[in-house]
Each structure stands twice: as structure tokens, then as C-alpha cells.
Design an enzyme around this catalytic site. Sequence first.
Site, mmCIF file in Angstrom:
data_model
loop_
_atom_site.group_PDB
_atom_site.id
_atom_site.type_symbol
_atom_site.label_atom_id
_atom_site.label_comp_id
_atom_site.label_asym_id
_atom_site.label_seq_id
_atom_site.Cartn_x
_atom_site.Cartn_y
_atom_site.Cartn_z
ATOM 1 N N HIS A 41 -4.190 -8.631 0.847
ATOM 2 C CA HIS A 41 -4.479 -9.678 1.841
ATOM 3 C C HIS A 41 -3.483 -10.812 1.614
ATOM 4 O O HIS A 41 -3.626 -11.608 0.691
ATOM 5 C CB HIS A 41 -5.915 -10.195 1.677
ATOM 6 C CG HIS A 41 -6.309 -11.227 2.679
ATOM 7 N ND1 HIS A 41 -7.475 -11.163 3.396
ATOM 8 C CD2 HIS A 41 -5.697 -12.358 3.101
ATOM 9 C CE1 HIS A 41 -7.573 -12.208 4.210
ATOM 10 N NE2 HIS A 41 -6.485 -12.959 4.043
ATOM 11 N N HIS A 96 -0.719 -13.816 3.537
ATOM 12 C CA HIS A 96 -0.156 -14.519 4.697
ATOM 13 C C HIS A 96 1.316 -14.782 4.431
ATOM 14 O O HIS A 96 1.658 -15.500 3.494
ATOM 15 C CB HIS A 96 -0.900 -15.843 4.925
ATOM 16 C CG HIS A 96 -2.350 -15.638 5.242
ATOM 17 N ND1 HIS A 96 -2.804 -15.447 6.530
ATOM 18 C CD2 HIS A 96 -3.431 -15.542 4.438
ATOM 19 C CE1 HIS A 96 -4.121 -15.264 6.500
ATOM 20 N NE2 HIS A 96 -4.522 -15.313 5.240
ATOM 21 N N ARG A 145 3.421 -15.753 7.097
ATOM 22 C CA ARG A 145 3.896 -16.740 8.101
ATOM 23 C C ARG A 145 5.161 -16.250 8.791
ATOM 24 O O ARG A 145 5.437 -15.067 8.848
ATOM 25 C CB ARG A 145 4.123 -18.122 7.475
ATOM 26 C CG ARG A 145 3.007 -18.623 6.588
ATOM 27 C CD ARG A 145 1.699 -18.785 7.318
ATOM 28 N NE ARG A 145 0.742 -19.537 6.497
ATOM 29 C CZ ARG A 145 -0.554 -19.446 6.615
ATOM 30 N NH1 ARG A 145 -1.106 -18.627 7.500
ATOM 31 N NH2 ARG A 145 -1.367 -20.163 5.869
ATOM 32 N N ASN A 200 -2.332 -13.550 11.665
ATOM 33 C CA ASN A 200 -2.719 -14.816 12.321
ATOM 34 C C ASN A 200 -1.518 -15.751 12.499
ATOM 35 O O ASN A 200 -1.506 -16.875 12.028
ATOM 36 C CB ASN A 200 -3.870 -15.504 11.586
ATOM 37 C CG ASN A 200 -3.532 -15.898 10.151
ATOM 38 O OD1 ASN A 200 -2.710 -15.255 9.493
ATOM 39 N ND2 ASN A 200 -4.162 -16.945 9.659
ATOM 40 N N LYS A 233 -7.402 -6.793 11.759
ATOM 41 C CA LYS A 233 -8.040 -7.917 11.073
ATOM 42 C C LYS A 233 -8.873 -8.702 12.068
ATOM 43 O O LYS A 233 -8.340 -9.219 13.055
ATOM 44 C CB LYS A 233 -6.970 -8.815 10.454
ATOM 45 C CG LYS A 233 -7.501 -10.116 9.860
ATOM 46 C CD LYS A 233 -8.376 -9.884 8.625
ATOM 47 C CE LYS A 233 -9.074 -11.161 8.172
ATOM 48 N NZ LYS A 233 -8.191 -12.104 7.532
ATOM 49 N N HIS A 268 -12.798 -11.310 8.286
ATOM 50 C CA HIS A 268 -13.042 -12.640 7.722
ATOM 51 C C HIS A 268 -14.513 -12.939 7.984
ATOM 52 O O HIS A 268 -14.889 -13.310 9.090
ATOM 53 C CB HIS A 268 -12.133 -13.690 8.378
ATOM 54 C CG HIS A 268 -12.293 -15.044 7.774
ATOM 55 N ND1 HIS A 268 -11.276 -15.687 7.106
ATOM 56 C CD2 HIS A 268 -13.370 -15.876 7.695
ATOM 57 C CE1 HIS A 268 -11.719 -16.859 6.648
ATOM 58 N NE2 HIS A 268 -12.986 -17.000 7.002
ATOM 59 N N HIS A 310 -11.684 -11.395 1.057
ATOM 60 C CA HIS A 310 -11.834 -12.558 0.167
ATOM 61 C C HIS A 310 -13.289 -12.969 -0.034
ATOM 62 O O HIS A 310 -13.685 -14.071 0.346
ATOM 63 C CB HIS A 310 -10.993 -13.740 0.644
ATOM 64 C CG HIS A 310 -11.004 -14.011 2.133
ATOM 65 N ND1 HIS A 310 -12.156 -14.160 2.862
ATOM 66 C CD2 HIS A 310 -10.000 -14.149 3.019
ATOM 67 C CE1 HIS A 310 -11.847 -14.379 4.119
ATOM 68 N NE2 HIS A 310 -10.548 -14.367 4.252
ATOM 69 N N ASP A 363 -4.962 -13.513 -0.640
ATOM 70 C CA ASP A 363 -5.147 -14.512 0.428
ATOM 71 C C ASP A 363 -4.225 -15.706 0.180
ATOM 72 O O ASP A 363 -4.572 -16.843 0.523
ATOM 73 C CB ASP A 363 -6.605 -14.947 0.572
ATOM 74 C CG ASP A 363 -6.854 -15.718 1.866
ATOM 75 O OD1 ASP A 363 -6.026 -15.599 2.793
ATOM 76 O OD2 ASP A 363 -7.865 -16.444 1.940
ATOM 77 N N HIS A 366 0.924 -23.414 3.222
ATOM 78 C CA HIS A 366 1.086 -24.456 4.237
ATOM 79 C C HIS A 366 2.071 -25.458 3.651
ATOM 80 O O HIS A 366 2.053 -25.681 2.434
ATOM 81 C CB HIS A 366 -0.248 -25.169 4.512
ATOM 82 C CG HIS A 366 -1.284 -24.308 5.155
ATOM 83 N ND1 HIS A 366 -1.362 -24.101 6.519
ATOM 84 C CD2 HIS A 366 -2.298 -23.579 4.620
ATOM 85 C CE1 HIS A 366 -2.380 -23.303 6.798
ATOM 86 N NE2 HIS A 366 -2.963 -22.958 5.660
ATOM 87 N N ALA A 421 -6.413 -25.351 5.450
ATOM 88 C CA ALA A 421 -7.056 -24.484 4.458
ATOM 89 C C ALA A 421 -6.085 -23.404 3.993
ATOM 90 O O ALA A 421 -5.439 -22.751 4.816
ATOM 91 C CB ALA A 421 -8.295 -23.836 5.076
HETATM 92 C C1 NCD Z 1 -5.757 -18.707 5.793
HETATM 93 C C2 NCD Z 1 -4.488 -19.210 6.493
HETATM 94 O O1 NCD Z 1 -4.062 -20.342 6.186
HETATM 95 O O2 NCD Z 1 -3.929 -18.468 7.288
HETATM 96 N N1 NCD Z 1 -6.412 -19.820 5.173
HETATM 97 C C3 NCD Z 1 -7.281 -19.762 4.145
HETATM 98 O O3 NCD Z 1 -7.833 -20.809 3.778
HETATM 99 N N2 NCD Z 1 -7.549 -18.645 3.517
HETATM 100 C C4 NCD Z 1 -6.585 -17.991 6.783
HETATM 101 C C5 NCD Z 1 -7.726 -17.230 6.142
HETATM 102 O O4 NCD Z 1 -7.527 -16.209 5.499
HETATM 103 O O5 NCD Z 1 -8.867 -17.680 6.294
HETATM 104 ZN ZN ZN Z 2 -6.399 -14.906 4.669
#
Ligand code: NCD
Ligand code: ZN
Length: 346
Positions: free
Chosen positions: A13, A15, A17, A41, A106, A145, A179, A251, A255, A267
Site C-alpha cells: 500500500h 502513495h 503521487r 488517488n 481500491k 479504505h 491499513h 501507506d 505531502h 493526512a
Molecule cells: C493518504 C494520502 O495522503 O493519499 N493519506 C493518509 O493519511 N493515509 C490517503 C489514505 O490512504 O487514506
Molecule cells: Zn493510503
Amino acid sequence: MKSHTLLMPLDMHLHLRDGVMLETVAPLTSYSFSGAVVMPNLVPPVTTKEALRAYKKRIYAALGRLEDANDVLMVDDFFEPYMTLFYQNYDRAFLEEMADEIAALKLYPAGITTNSDSGVKTFDLEIMRPTLEAMSDLDIPLCVHGETDGFVMDREAEFMSIYEMLASHFPKLKIIMEHITTKEAAAMLERYPNLYATITVHHLLITLDDVAGGMLQPHLFCKPIAKRPEDREALLHLALNAHPKVMFGSDSAPHPQHAKETCGCAAGVFTAPIALQLLCELFDAYGKLDNLQSFVSDNAQSIYGICPEFKEVVLVETPFTVPEHYGKVIPMYAGETLAWSISDIE
Ligand code: NCD
Ligand code: ZN
């Protein structure tokens, strides 16, 4: 000096970007992992064949992969991005066409986390059935999720009834509770043979106290929020014993610093470059290093039916000071010293 070797670590899992952020973070995962399940996402989310293929190409480009004259990717340092589509109600023909190119769909409840506005608004089985039946027939896992829009500490526990509905109506559909953060989710795993779970490293290490018990820690703020000590204990029990239905999924959700250190903190905890070191330290502290291989790779290989190419990562018990930042992203434990480091990768 203690050392520990991991074969083909997988992050189930992740991200990655897009754009400059993708270029910053993708090499940090491909360095030490054989593959990762890449979350869809983006803005807009990945929902079409063209978007998925284009995103995969951008991931390879960010890894410095070259394409030859026939547009064939030249893969050297092996890393497989296991692609996912953002859950929508797709028709069977589309899923049949995509089945070989995706690891999973997802599902995000609408608006529950970063870039999830076009997620599922109501869990109406009759509306979702054609998609879920096709996924079940085609053996495409459903990653979820699992949070409601209730009180923040109760969101995951409240979502258990939706997992039960999905798992019981589609007994052949592989459903991955992403998660997980609660003892309720840990218990749910035992109730349905088709339910699986990923666990992050940060949820094995922190509780809500670490996030908000003292000075507010934006770099530990994520969805789902870290919960109570007894929840963390339940997750530790699953991970340290390498429960066969449980996989590591970081996860890791980068950011930029300005989006975290602000009024209205985004988040996501960024752990990609420190995850394996933290896991070694944790499993070693509990005398469970022998179970780490199953947690970070073998279980995922069985559950997803994947066979990553060879990669060997050697970790040693030598201090590693976490960089203050990677590009514009502040990692978890920035500036702090971890007990284990990566010494060699083949
Ligand atoms: C994730 C994100 O920033 O894409 N944020 C997070 O707090 N885990 C999205 C997600 O997995 O909920
Ligand atoms: Zn995530």
C-alpha cells in the site's frame, strides 16, 4: 554486529503521487523494495486504461527507466509497480480487459481521505454487485479504505459491518482491509476466510498519544488516525507473528512540508525510506526477526499470487540518522537516529 537479510520486500500500500513528488519518492521505494501496490488517488483518480498506462509510464520514468525505439520499457534495477484502479462501478468487459494490468481495485468511501471525493457514496449492494461479481470471477482483489464518516476514533470499528456485508455476499472476492488500526479489525480477520489486511509500520509504533498527547505532531497525522494502546497491541500481535492473512503496506503518503505544517494539516505519514529499518528494529526488539520475511513479502506473494524478481536487502544493527527532509517532504522521525540501517542491496 547483528544483521538480517530480507528477500524481495514488498510494500502492499503505497502513495507515489505524480510530477516532482513522484520523482522524489519513487526511487526511495524502488531502492529497497521489489514492488509496491500503487494507490490510484491522483487528481483526477486513475479510472481508465489510458490513465493507468500513462501513470505506470511516469512511474518508470521517475525511476530513470529508459524506453527503447519500440517504446518497450528497459527495466534494469527491478521494481514492479503493481497498479490499481480507483473503485467505481465498472462493467465486466472493462475489468476483463484490465485484469492482467492491475493488482487490485481500491475502494474509498467518498470524501473520507485525501483525493477520495469521487469514491463510493452509499454501499448499496445492488448497485455494486455487477462490479464485485466480475472482480470475484476474475480474481481481482478489492482493497478498501475502511472508515465511516462517524466520530474519528470510531470510524474503522463502525466500518466492520460493511466488511461483513461485502465478505459474506461475495465469499470468493479477496477483500483487503487496508491499513488496519483497531482491535475490531484484527478480530474481523478471523471471521471471514476472504478477508485480509495490511498494516503500516507507523500504526505498529504509535498511538493517538504520540500524535496529539503533547505538542501536536503533524508528521504523524494520518487517516486512519492512530488509536489506543490496546489497538496497537492487537496489530503488533498480528504483525510480529506474521499472521498469514496480514501483509506489510506502508501507506507512505507524502505531502509537501507546507501542506503538513499549516492550519489544516494534510493526512499522511511519509515512511517509505525508513520502513524496513524501523521494522527490523521493532521485530528484533520483540525477538521476532524470523517472522519479518513473511510479513514484508511471503504473505503478500501468497495472497496476491505474485512472484517478484530477486532482490536481497541486508540490514545491520548500525545507527541510521533519518534525513531532515527528502526534497519537500519531511519523513517520520526526521533527524532522529534509528538502530538499524540498510547495508547492502543485490
Ligand atoms: C493518504 C494520502 O495522503 O493519499 N493519506 C493518509 O493519511 N493515509 C490517503 C489514505 O490512504 O487514506
Ligand atoms: Zn493510503
